[in-house]
Design a protein around this motif. Structure first.
Motif, PDB file in Angstrom:
ATOM      1  N   HIS A   1      54.968  -6.532 -38.382  1.00 42.13           N
ATOM      2  CA  HIS A   1      55.672  -5.900 -37.260  1.00 42.13           C
ATOM      3  C   HIS A   1      57.179  -6.143 -37.356  1.00 42.13           C
ATOM      4  O   HIS A   1      57.644  -6.924 -38.170  1.00 42.13           O
ATOM      5  CB  HIS A   1      55.131  -6.439 -35.932  1.00 42.13           C
ATOM      6  N   GLU A   2      57.878  -5.472 -36.469  1.00 41.20           N
ATOM      7  CA  GLU A   2      59.338  -5.578 -36.439  1.00 41.20           C
ATOM      8  C   GLU A   2      59.771  -6.484 -35.293  1.00 41.20           C
ATOM      9  O   GLU A   2      59.377  -6.264 -34.153  1.00 41.20           O
ATOM     10  CB  GLU A   2      59.956  -4.200 -36.151  1.00 41.20           C
TER      11      GLU A   2
ATOM     12  N   TRP B   1      62.180  -9.239 -29.166  1.00 40.96           N
ATOM     13  CA  TRP B   1      61.395  -8.003 -29.144  1.00 40.96           C
ATOM     14  C   TRP B   1      60.427  -7.980 -30.320  1.00 40.96           C
ATOM     15  O   TRP B   1      60.798  -8.338 -31.450  1.00 40.96           O
ATOM     16  CB  TRP B   1      62.262  -6.765 -29.292  1.00 40.96           C
ATOM     17  N   VAL B   2      59.210  -7.547 -30.055  1.00 40.19           N
ATOM     18  CA  VAL B   2      58.298  -7.181 -31.137  1.00 40.19           C
ATOM     19  C   VAL B   2      58.032  -5.687 -30.998  1.00 40.19           C
ATOM     20  O   VAL B   2      57.579  -5.237 -29.941  1.00 40.19           O
ATOM     21  CB  VAL B   2      56.974  -7.978 -31.058  1.00 40.19           C
ATOM     22  N   ASP B   3      58.357  -4.960 -32.010  1.00 43.14           N
ATOM     23  CA  ASP B   3      58.244  -3.490 -32.003  1.00 43.14           C
ATOM     24  C   ASP B   3      58.892  -2.897 -30.746  1.00 43.14           C
ATOM     25  O   ASP B   3      58.330  -2.027 -30.074  1.00 43.14           O
ATOM     26  CB  ASP B   3      56.777  -3.051 -32.096  1.00 43.14           C
TER      27      ASP B   3
END
Ligand code: FES
Ligand code: FES
Lengths: 159, 815
Positions: free
Chosen positions: A69-70, A50-52
Motif C-alpha cells: 500500500h501507499e 495516511w494509508v492509501d
C-alpha cells in the motif's frame, strides 16, 4: 517476513517481524521520524498518517497490513511549491507549541480539507477529536485549519 | 508594553523587540524535523524495557532472570541485587540500587527488598530491539509476597497501617523533611484561631468550613519520558540525551548518583514534547539507561510506554484540604485556616525548593485583603507513585488557588451574596502593593479590581445572571463560575530557594559575532514555550539586533551556563531577566567601544534602538553591528577594556513575580445525566509585559484546557488493592477539541517593578486559575439542588451523584 510499502512515493522493502507496527516501520525502518508515537491505546493520534489516502493511526496498523500500500507522512506535505497551506496555517495561527502532536494533526487537517474544503468550526473540531494536544487547548489548531481552508494550495486554485 | 505597533520591523519582518512574531521553532516542527529523544539513534545502540511491579506493596522473595537472559537478542538483565553490588563513592547512599530524590529522600532505582507502588521498577532488560526487550520481561519470574497496601491517605497514620518505608527504619508512614519537620506550617496560628473563634461567637459574622479534595492527576505530556545514554569507556565521557526540563540540575544529580565527575557528564535535552512538570524529576529509567551503558559499553535507549508514564512518573496534587473561612455578614473576610493531608506516595519525590516542602501552597490566602491566615500541611507516605509537584502547578499554587476560590464561593453561598460582589469587596487594592501577605509573601504589583472588571465586562456578567434566572425558572441549569488567582513564580532568590542545595539563580551568555549576529546561551529549557523565539526578542529589544540574527542555544550542558531549568513558570522571570541584564552589559561595553571609535567620551553618547550616537549630532554614531566589528578589529581600546563584544551574567531574582488574573466560566448542566458542557471561558490575565503576546495567549489556551480536563475528566484513582485506575488514555481522560470551548482572552498589563523588562511568568497561570472557575460554575449550576461543594473531577456520574445527594469519594474506588 518481507514487507514493501511505498512511503511518500518511494518503495521501502524490509524484513520485519509480523507484529511490527506501522508506526515503528515508518520511524525505524524507513527512518522517517516526523510521525510520532504517544500512547499504547490508539487514543492520542500522534501517529496519524495516511494509508492509501486515508488518515489512520499507524500504531493501530501492522506494517504487514500496509504491505503493497501507499503511505503518506508529514514529510511529504511540503512540495516543490513550498509548505502546504496546512503547515503555513499552523505557523501563522500558532497552532503548535511543543510540536509533538503537530504532524498527526496536520495529516488529519490535510485529509479533512481534501474532502471538505470549507469545513465549519464544528467539523474541524470533530475531525481532530481523536487526537490529543496537551499544549494548545485546540483553539489555534482549529484556526490554523481555517486559515489553510482560506488559503488553498496553488495547484488547487489552478485546477 | 501594549504599544506593539511602535516596535520597528526587521528586514525579515520581525519585531525588533516585543510583539507578535512567528516562532523560529515552527519551521522544523511543521516539517516533521523536530528532534525528540526517541528520534536519537546512535551507532550500535541497544534498547531496553523495565519490568514493573503488579503489586502496590509486596516483599520480593526472589527474582529469576535466567529465562530472560537466554532469549536471543537479550544482552543483559539487571536487578536491584546487581545494583546493590555496585559500590559507589556517593554523596547520597552507598550503592546504585537507591538514588536521591529532589527532596532529600531516597528512591529505589530497582526494588531490592520490597515493591512500594504498582508500577515500581523491578528489573531492567537490555536487548537488541525494543520488541525483544519487552518479550524478555514476560520471562522474568519474580516471587512476590503481597503485603497490605496503604492506599487511603486518611488511614496512613492508623496504628495498624503497614509501614511502607521500613528501609529507612521508619515505624509509621509520616514524612520528615530535611529540617526534621513532620508537618509544614505557615501564617499566624493563634491570631487566626482567635479571629475564627471570635467570628463564631459574633452574630454579625459567619464561619464556613469545607472539605476540599484536589485529587491526584497526571501531567501527561504527549511525549513520554525517555533517555539515550552512552558512556565512552575510553574518554570516560557520559552523554545523556534525555527528556529533561532541567538539564543542569539533572547533571548534578547524575554526578551524585553515578559517582561520575560532573565535567565528564553531558546532558542534552533536545526537543521536548511537552513537560508540564513531568520532566523535572530524575526517574529510575534515566539512571538505568546510564547503568545499561556502563554495563554493555554501548549506547542504551529507554523510552517509556504511556502506561509507564501514567503509573510511575511524577503525578500531581493529591491534597486533602479542610478550609475554614470567617467573614462578617457584609462579606468582609476576616481569617482563613487550612489543614491539609498531603499524599506523597511511596517516596518523597517532590521537585521543589528545599525550604518549601509544601511548595508554595502557603500562598493560599489568595488575592484578598485580610490579616489572619494559617495553614498546616501534614505529609504521609502511601503505596502510590512518587511525585506531587507537577502539571503546571507553580509549586502547588494550583491547590492553594483552588482551595481559596472554592472557599470564597462557599462563603458567598452562605451569605447569599453574589460571588463577584464578594470578591470585589475583598480584593487587594493597587495602593497596597508591594503587599505582604499574612503568610509572608511579598506580592509585587497588581490592579486586581481593574482586571476583574474587564473580565466581568467581557463576560457580560449581569446579562449572564439574568439569563441564568430565566433558565432556572424553566428548569434549565446553567452556571457561572469565577476565579481570581494570584501566583508567585520565578524561583529564587537563591538565598531562600534551592533544589538539593543548588541555588535557584540562572546563568546566561551573550556573544555578538564580528558581523553583528549574536548567540545567546540559556540555562533554561523549552518544552514548547519557544525560547528560541522569545529570548531573541528580548535581546532585540535591548540591543536592536534583528531577532533573526540571534541564535538561541539551550538544552545542552556542554554549551550553556549552569542554571536550574524551566518549571514553576520561572523561565521569563529568571532567565528572561538574565537576557535583558546580559544585553545591557553588552550595550554598556558597546558604548565604550563606540566612544573610542568616535573619539569622544562615553558620557557624550546617547542610545537609540540599535545604535549609540553623539548627543546633539544624530548623524555621528555607530550601530551595534559597526561596534561588533570594531570590537573584533584593530581599534585601540581604552585602558582596561578588552576586545570582542560579549558578556555573561548570573541572574539572582530579588523576589518572585506575581502574575494574576480573573477567569469566568459558563457551563450548562443536564441534571438528568450530570453532563457538563463548558459553553464559554473568559480569561483575563495580567502577566506584566508581554514579550510575544501570541505565545502568551497560546500558553493560556493550553492551561485552560488543562483546567477543564482536571475539573471535569482527569483522575488517577486507586482501588483498595492498590491498582491504579488511570493507567491508560482510555481511563485517564484528557480533554479533546470537543470539550474545549473557543476561549475569550483579555489582558491588563501591570509590569513587575523588579523585573528588568517588567515581565512575569505566565506558563502556568491558566492551569492554576481555571479549575476553580469550572468547578464554581458547575456548583453554581446545581446549587438549586442544595449542593455547596463536590470534588473534582465533575464527571457526569459525580455531578449526578451530587445532585442526588449521594456521597462521592473521588480518590478511592470505594462505595
Ligand atoms: S500512538 Fe497512535 S494513537 Fe497514540
Ligand atoms: S503542541 Fe504539544 S502536544 Fe500539541
Amino acid at each position: 517476513m518481507q514487507v514493501t510499502i511505498t512511503i511518500n512515493g518511494e518503495q521501502v522493502t524490509r524484513d520485519v517481524e509480523p507484529r511490527t507496527l506501522l508506526v515503528h516501520f515508518v520511524r525505524e525502518d524507513a527512518g522517517l521520524r516526523g510521525t510520532h508515537w504517544g500512547c499504547d491505546t490508539s487514543n492520542c493520534g500522534a501517529c496519524t498518517l495516511w494509508v492509501d489516502g486515508q488518515a489512520v493511526k499507524s500504531c493501530t496498523v501492522l506494517a504487514a497490513q500496509a504491505d503493497g500500500h501507499e503511505v503518506t507522512t508529514v514529510e511529504a506535505l511540503e512540495t516543490a511549491d513550498g509548505l502546504d497551506p496546512v503547515q503555513q496555517g499552523f505557523i501563522e495561527c500558532h497552532g503548535l507549541q511543543c510540536g509533538f502532536c503537530t504532524p498527526g494533526m496536520m495529516m488529519t487537517a490535510r485529509w479533512l480539507l481534501d474532502h471538505n474544503p470549507n469545513p465549519s468550526e464544528e467539523e474541524i473540531r470533530e475531525a481532530i477529536s481523536g487526537q490529543i494536544c496537551r499544549c494548545t487547548g485546540y483553539k489555534n489548531i482549529v484556526e490554523a485549519i481555517q486559515w489553510a481552508a482560506e488559503h488553498p494550495k496553488t495547484s488547487e486554485v489552478n485546477a | 508594553m501594549t504599544a506593539i505597533e511602535e516596535v520597528p520591523l526587521s528586514p525579515a519582518g520581525n519585531p525588533i523587540g516585543f510583539g507578535n512574531m512567528k516562532r523560529v521553532e515552527d519551521q522544523r516542527f511543521v516539517r516533521g524535523q523536530g528532534n525528540y529523544v526517541d528520534d536519537v539513534n546512535l551507532p550500535g545502540m541497544l534498547h531496553s524495557a523495565i519490568l514493573r511491579s503488579p503489586f502496590a506493596h509486596a516483599k520480593i522473595n526472589s527474582i529469576d532472570t535466567s529465562a530472560a537472559e537466554a532469549l536471543p537478542g537479550v544482552v543483559a538483565v539487571i536487578t536491584g541485587k546487581i545494583l546493590e553490588g555496585i559500590p559507589r563513592p556517593s554523596l547520597l547512599g552507598d550503592n546504585f540500587a537507591w538514588m536521591p530524590t529532589l527532596s532529600y529522600d531516597t528512591q529505589a532505582v530497582l526494588a531490592t527488598d520490597k515493591v512500594r507502588f504498582q508500577g515500581q521498577e523491578v528489573a531492567f532488560v537490555i536487548a537488541t530491539s525494543r520488541y525483544i526487550a519487552k518479550d524478555a520481561l514476560e520471562l522474568i519470574d519474580v516471587d512476590y509476597e503481597p503485603l497490605p497496601p496503604v492506599m487511603d491517605a486518611k488511614k496512613a497514620m492508623d496504628p495498624d497501617a503497614a509501614v511502607i518505608r521500613d528501609d529507612k527504619g521508619q515505624t509509621d508512614n509520616s514524612i520528615t523533611d530535611v529540617h526534621g519537620h513532620k508537618s509544614w506550617e505557615s501564617g499566624n496560628a493563634i491570631g487566626t484561631a482567635e479571629a475564627i473563634a471570635k467570628a463564631e461567637a459574633d452574630p454579625d459574622c459567619v464561619v464556613v468550613t469545607q472539605d476540599v479534595m484536589y485529587p491526584r492527576v497526571h501531567p501527561s505530556p504527549m511525549e513520554t519520558c525517555g533517555s539515550v545514554a552512552y558512556l565512552d569507556k575510553v574518554t570516560g565521557q557520559l552523554t545523556l540525551y534525555t527528556t529533561s526540563q532541567a538539564p543542569h540540575a539533572h547533571r548534578t544529580v547524575y554526578a551524585m548518583v553515578a559517582g561520575l565527575p560532573e565535567h565528564k557528564i553531558r546532558v542534552i535535552s533536545p526537543d521536548v514534547g511537552g513537560g508540564f512538570g513531568n520532566k523535572v524529576g530524575v526517574y529510575p529509567g534515566y539512571v538505568l539507561s546510564i547503568v545499561g551503558s556502563i554495563v554493555t559499553g554501548k549506547p542504551v535507549k529507554w523510552i517509556e510506554d504511556r502506561n509507564e508514564n501514567l503509573v510511575s512518573t511524577s503525578f500531581a496534587r493529591d491534597y486533602h484540604m479542610k478550609g475554614t473561612i470567617a467573614a462578617t455578614k457584609e462579606g468582609k473576610i476576616l481569617a482563613v485556616d487550612v489543614d491539609v493531608l498531603a499524599d506523597h506516595g511511596a517516596f518523597n519525590g517532590v521537585a521543589q525548593p528545599t525550604n518549601y516542602p509544601a511548595g508554595f501552597f502557603h500562598i493560599f490566602s489568595g488575592s484578598y485583603d485580610y490579616p489572619n491566615a494559617h495553614c498546616k500541611v501534614t505529609p504521609v507516605y502511601t503505596n502510590k507513585a512518587p511525585g506531587g509537584v507537577a502539571y503546571a502547578c507553580s509549586f502547588r499554587i494550583t491547590e492553594a488557588v483552588y482551595l481559596i476560590e472554592r472557599l470564597v464561593d462557599c462563603l458567598a453561598a452562605e451569605l447569599g451574596m453574589d460571588p463577584a460582589e464578594l470578591r470585589l469587596k475583598n480584593l487587594l487594592r493597587p495602593e497596597q502593593f508591594p503587599y505582604t501577605s499574612p503568610t509572608g509573601w511579598v506580592y509585587d504589583s497588581g490592579q486586581y479590581e481593574k482586571t476583574m472588571r474587564v473580565a466581568l465586562e467581557m463576560a457580560g456578567y449581569d446579562e449572564l445572571r439574568r439569563e441564568q434566572a430565566e433558565k432556572r425558572a424553566r428548569g434549565e441549569y446553567m452556571g457561572i463560575g469565577i476565579s481570581f488567582f494570584t501566583e508567585g513564580v520565578g524561583a529564587g532568590p537563591r538565598k531562600d530557594m534551592d533544589i538539593l542545595g543548588l541555588g535557584m539563580a540562572d546563568g546566561i551568555e551573550l556573544r555578538v559575532h564580528p558581523t553583528g549576529k549574536a548567540v545567546l546561551r540559556l540555562s533554561v529549557q523549552s518544552q514548547g514555550q519557544a525560547h528560541e523565539t522569545t529570548y531573541a526578542q528580548i535581546v532585540a529589544h535591548e540591543l536592536g539586533i534583528p531577532p533573526e540574527d540571534i541564535e538561541v542555544v539551550h538544552g545542552d550542558t556542554d554549551q550553556t551556563p549552569f542554571g536550574l531549568g524551566t518549571y514553576g513558570s520561572r523561565s521569563t522571570p529568571v532567565s528572561g531577566a538574565a537576557a535583558a541584564v546580559v544585553s545591557r552589559k553588552v550595550k554598556d561595553k558597546a558604548r565604550i567601544i563606540a566612544a573610542a571609535a568616535l573619539e569622544c567620551s562615553p558620557d557624550d553618547l546617547e542610545w537609540e534602538l540599535g545604535r549609540w550616537f553623539v548627543k546633539g549630532d544624530k548623524e555621528r554614531g555607530k550601530t551595534i553591528q559597526d561596534i561588533a566589528l570594531l570590537s573584533h578589529g584593530s581599534l585601540e581600546l581604552p585602558e582596561g577594556v578588552e576586545g570582542h563584544l560579549e558578556a555573561m551574567t548570573v541572574y539572582n531574582p530579588p523576589n518572585l513575580t506575581y502574575p494574576y488574573g480573573c477567569y469566568i466560566c459558563v457551563v450548562d448542566v443536564d441534571p438528568g445525566t450530570g453532563q457538563v458542557k463548558v459553553r464559554r471561558f473568559i480569561a483575563v490575565d495580567d502577566c506584566g509585559t508581554r514579550i510575544n503576546p501570541m505565545i502568551v495567549e497560546g500558553q493560556v489556551h493550553g492551561g485552560l484546557a488543562d483546567g477543564i480536563g482536571m475539573a471535569l475528566m482527569e483522575l488517577i484513582a486507586f482501588d483498595e488493592d492498590g491498582n491504579c485506575l488511570g493507567g491508560s488514555f482510555m481511563d485517564y481522560l484528557l480533554p479533546t477539541s470537543m470539550e474545549c470551548p473557543d476561549y475569550e482572552l483579555g489582558e491588563t498589563v501591570t509590569p513587575s517593578p523588579h523585573h528588568p523588562i517588567g515581565a512575569k511568568g505566565v506558563g502556568e497561570s491558566a492551569t492554576v486559575g481555571s479549575p476553580p472557575a469550572v468547578v464554581n460554575a458547575v456548583i453554581d449550576a446545581i446549587s438549586p439542588f442544595g449542593v455547596r461543594h463536590a470534588d473534582m473531577p465533575l464527571t457526569p456520574a459525580n455531578v449526578w451523584r451530587a445532585i442526588q445527594g449521594r456521597p462521592v469519594r473521588v480518590d478511592m474506588a470505594v462505595e
